[in-house]
Write a protein that holds these residues in place. Structure first.
Motif, PDB file in Angstrom:
ATOM      1  N   ALA A  20       0.832  -1.200   0.000  1.00  0.00           N
ATOM      2  CA  ALA A  20       0.000   0.000   0.000  1.00  0.00           C
ATOM      3  C   ALA A  20       0.869   1.254   0.000  1.00  0.00           C
ATOM      4  O   ALA A  20       0.607   2.207  -0.745  1.00  0.00           O
ATOM      5  CB  ALA A  20      -0.948   0.001   1.195  1.00  0.00           C
ATOM      6  N   TYR A  21       1.913   1.260   0.813  1.00  0.00           N
ATOM      7  CA  TYR A  21       2.823   2.405   0.871  1.00  0.00           C
ATOM      8  C   TYR A  21       3.504   2.624  -0.482  1.00  0.00           C
ATOM      9  O   TYR A  21       3.548   3.745  -0.988  1.00  0.00           O
ATOM     10  CB  TYR A  21       3.870   2.182   1.969  1.00  0.00           C
ATOM     11  N   LYS A  22       4.035   1.563  -1.061  1.00  0.00           N
ATOM     12  CA  LYS A  22       4.729   1.674  -2.346  1.00  0.00           C
ATOM     13  C   LYS A  22       3.778   2.119  -3.451  1.00  0.00           C
ATOM     14  O   LYS A  22       4.149   2.909  -4.318  1.00  0.00           O
ATOM     15  CB  LYS A  22       5.377   0.346  -2.722  1.00  0.00           C
ATOM     16  N   GLY A  23       2.543   1.619  -3.428  1.00  0.00           N
ATOM     17  CA  GLY A  23       1.569   2.014  -4.441  1.00  0.00           C
ATOM     18  C   GLY A  23       1.208   3.487  -4.351  1.00  0.00           C
ATOM     19  O   GLY A  23       1.185   4.197  -5.355  1.00  0.00           O
ATOM     20  N   VAL A  91       5.360   4.147 -15.653  1.00  0.00           N
ATOM     21  CA  VAL A  91       5.417   4.172 -14.190  1.00  0.00           C
ATOM     22  C   VAL A  91       6.700   3.522 -13.675  1.00  0.00           C
ATOM     23  O   VAL A  91       7.376   4.077 -12.813  1.00  0.00           O
ATOM     24  CB  VAL A  91       4.184   3.454 -13.581  1.00  0.00           C
ATOM     25  N   PHE A  92       7.038   2.353 -14.201  1.00  0.00           N
ATOM     26  CA  PHE A  92       8.161   1.590 -13.670  1.00  0.00           C
ATOM     27  C   PHE A  92       9.457   1.758 -14.453  1.00  0.00           C
ATOM     28  O   PHE A  92      10.484   1.226 -14.055  1.00  0.00           O
ATOM     29  CB  PHE A  92       7.818   0.097 -13.607  1.00  0.00           C
ATOM     30  N   GLY A  93       9.418   2.464 -15.554  1.00  0.00           N
ATOM     31  CA  GLY A  93      10.637   2.691 -16.315  1.00  0.00           C
ATOM     32  C   GLY A  93      11.230   1.420 -16.874  1.00  0.00           C
ATOM     33  O   GLY A  93      10.612   0.747 -17.681  1.00  0.00           O
ATOM     34  N   ARG A  99       4.639  -6.652 -12.679  1.00  0.00           N
ATOM     35  CA  ARG A  99       3.187  -6.684 -12.785  1.00  0.00           C
ATOM     36  C   ARG A  99       2.603  -6.392 -11.408  1.00  0.00           C
ATOM     37  O   ARG A  99       2.631  -7.252 -10.528  1.00  0.00           O
ATOM     38  CB  ARG A  99       2.709  -8.028 -13.294  1.00  0.00           C
ATOM     39  N   PRO A 100       2.108  -5.191 -11.212  1.00  0.00           N
ATOM     40  CA  PRO A 100       1.590  -4.835  -9.885  1.00  0.00           C
ATOM     41  C   PRO A 100       0.311  -5.594  -9.556  1.00  0.00           C
ATOM     42  O   PRO A 100      -0.480  -5.906 -10.442  1.00  0.00           O
ATOM     43  CB  PRO A 100       1.322  -3.338 -10.006  1.00  0.00           C
ATOM     44  N   ASP A 101       0.127  -5.881  -8.273  1.00  0.00           N
ATOM     45  CA  ASP A 101      -1.107  -6.549  -7.861  1.00  0.00           C
ATOM     46  C   ASP A 101      -2.193  -5.509  -7.584  1.00  0.00           C
ATOM     47  O   ASP A 101      -1.955  -4.300  -7.655  1.00  0.00           O
ATOM     48  CB  ASP A 101      -0.862  -7.465  -6.671  1.00  0.00           C
ATOM     49  N   ASP A 102      -3.393  -5.999  -7.279  1.00  0.00           N
ATOM     50  CA  ASP A 102      -4.541  -5.102  -7.106  1.00  0.00           C
ATOM     51  C   ASP A 102      -4.337  -4.094  -5.978  1.00  0.00           C
ATOM     52  O   ASP A 102      -4.722  -2.938  -6.109  1.00  0.00           O
ATOM     53  CB  ASP A 102      -5.818  -5.902  -6.855  1.00  0.00           C
ATOM     54  N   LEU A 103      -3.758  -4.510  -4.874  1.00  0.00           N
ATOM     55  CA  LEU A 103      -3.532  -3.584  -3.768  1.00  0.00           C
ATOM     56  C   LEU A 103      -2.607  -2.452  -4.202  1.00  0.00           C
ATOM     57  O   LEU A 103      -2.862  -1.285  -3.900  1.00  0.00           O
ATOM     58  CB  LEU A 103      -2.945  -4.308  -2.550  1.00  0.00           C
ATOM     59  N   PHE A 104      -1.560  -2.776  -4.924  1.00  0.00           N
ATOM     60  CA  PHE A 104      -0.648  -1.746  -5.425  1.00  0.00           C
ATOM     61  C   PHE A 104      -1.401  -0.783  -6.336  1.00  0.00           C
ATOM     62  O   PHE A 104      -1.272   0.438  -6.219  1.00  0.00           O
ATOM     63  CB  PHE A 104       0.522  -2.383  -6.183  1.00  0.00           C
ATOM     64  N   VAL A 105      -2.207  -1.316  -7.253  1.00  0.00           N
ATOM     65  CA  VAL A 105      -2.929  -0.470  -8.210  1.00  0.00           C
ATOM     66  C   VAL A 105      -3.932   0.435  -7.492  1.00  0.00           C
ATOM     67  O   VAL A 105      -4.017   1.630  -7.787  1.00  0.00           O
ATOM     68  CB  VAL A 105      -3.632  -1.319  -9.293  1.00  0.00           C
ATOM     69  N   LEU A 106      -4.687  -0.109  -6.548  1.00  0.00           N
ATOM     70  CA  LEU A 106      -5.641   0.712  -5.792  1.00  0.00           C
ATOM     71  C   LEU A 106      -4.917   1.819  -5.034  1.00  0.00           C
ATOM     72  O   LEU A 106      -5.365   2.967  -5.009  1.00  0.00           O
ATOM     73  CB  LEU A 106      -6.449  -0.148  -4.825  1.00  0.00           C
ATOM     74  N   GLY A 111      -2.931   7.446  -4.380  1.00  0.00           N
ATOM     75  CA  GLY A 111      -1.811   8.376  -4.304  1.00  0.00           C
ATOM     76  C   GLY A 111      -1.847   9.431  -5.395  1.00  0.00           C
ATOM     77  O   GLY A 111      -1.640  10.624  -5.141  1.00  0.00           O
ATOM     78  N   ALA A 112      -2.142   8.999  -6.623  1.00  0.00           N
ATOM     79  CA  ALA A 112      -2.194   9.935  -7.748  1.00  0.00           C
ATOM     80  C   ALA A 112      -3.335  10.937  -7.572  1.00  0.00           C
ATOM     81  O   ALA A 112      -3.149  12.146  -7.744  1.00  0.00           O
ATOM     82  CB  ALA A 112      -2.356   9.168  -9.069  1.00  0.00           C
ATOM     83  N   LEU A 113      -4.513  10.441  -7.218  1.00  0.00           N
ATOM     84  CA  LEU A 113      -5.670  11.331  -7.092  1.00  0.00           C
ATOM     85  C   LEU A 113      -5.563  12.236  -5.872  1.00  0.00           C
ATOM     86  O   LEU A 113      -6.028  13.382  -5.911  1.00  0.00           O
ATOM     87  CB  LEU A 113      -6.965  10.523  -7.066  1.00  0.00           C
ATOM     88  N   SER A 114      -4.970  11.740  -4.809  1.00  0.00           N
ATOM     89  CA  SER A 114      -4.778  12.576  -3.624  1.00  0.00           C
ATOM     90  C   SER A 114      -3.856  13.752  -3.948  1.00  0.00           C
ATOM     91  O   SER A 114      -4.142  14.899  -3.587  1.00  0.00           O
ATOM     92  CB  SER A 114      -4.187  11.724  -2.495  1.00  0.00           C
TER      93      SER A 114
END
Length: 128
Positions: A20-23, A91-93, A99-106, A111-114
């Motif tokens: 969650a932090y990394k995402g 995003v990852f260069g 391949r990010p998992d769902d928790l990372f994507v959420l 993070g982006a919208l905040s």
């Protein structure tokens, strides 16, 4: 058996917190450094009336993970069939196989919208 359960519970908690932090950090970073205005507006509009957990549930029902659906849902018009590869490579260069998992994507979306929410009014004020 309880030692195994406790060990795996701690491992799970650590994984969830780190992911969650990394995402969130990656989403904020992307919004800050790489994202185009139209990408953030489209993401904001797309999720304005959608619950992120509901979005995840819809993907799971369809058997599609969010790492795939996010770029397809938001950027197919601009990127075409390569939306997944193009978006996540931005995003990852140099890590296109990540391949990010769902928790990372959420968390990435949060993070982006905040961050976009913090600066959007300032952008509009300066444009006026």
């Amino acid at each position: 058996m309880s030692k195994t359960i406790n060990r795996l519970k701690k491992s799970m908690d650590k994984y969830l917190a780190e992911t969650a932090y990394k995402g969130k950090k990656a989403g904020k970073n992307w919004a800050k450094i790489q994202a185009e205005y139209w990408q953030l507006v489209r993401m904001e509009q797309y999720f304005e009336y959608r619950d992120l957990e509901e979005y995840q549930h819809e993907g799971l029902e369809a058997g599609i993970d969010l790492a795939f659906t996010l770029p397809i849902d938001l950027y197919m018009d601009e990127y075409g069939e390569d939306a997944y590869d193009i978006f996540w490579s931005e995003v990852f260069g140099d890590a296109p196989n990540h391949r990010p998992d769902d928790l990372f994507v959420l968390s990435f979306i949060e993070g982006a919208l905040s961050y976009f929410d913090e600066i959007h009014a300032k952008i509009l004020d300066e444009a006026a």
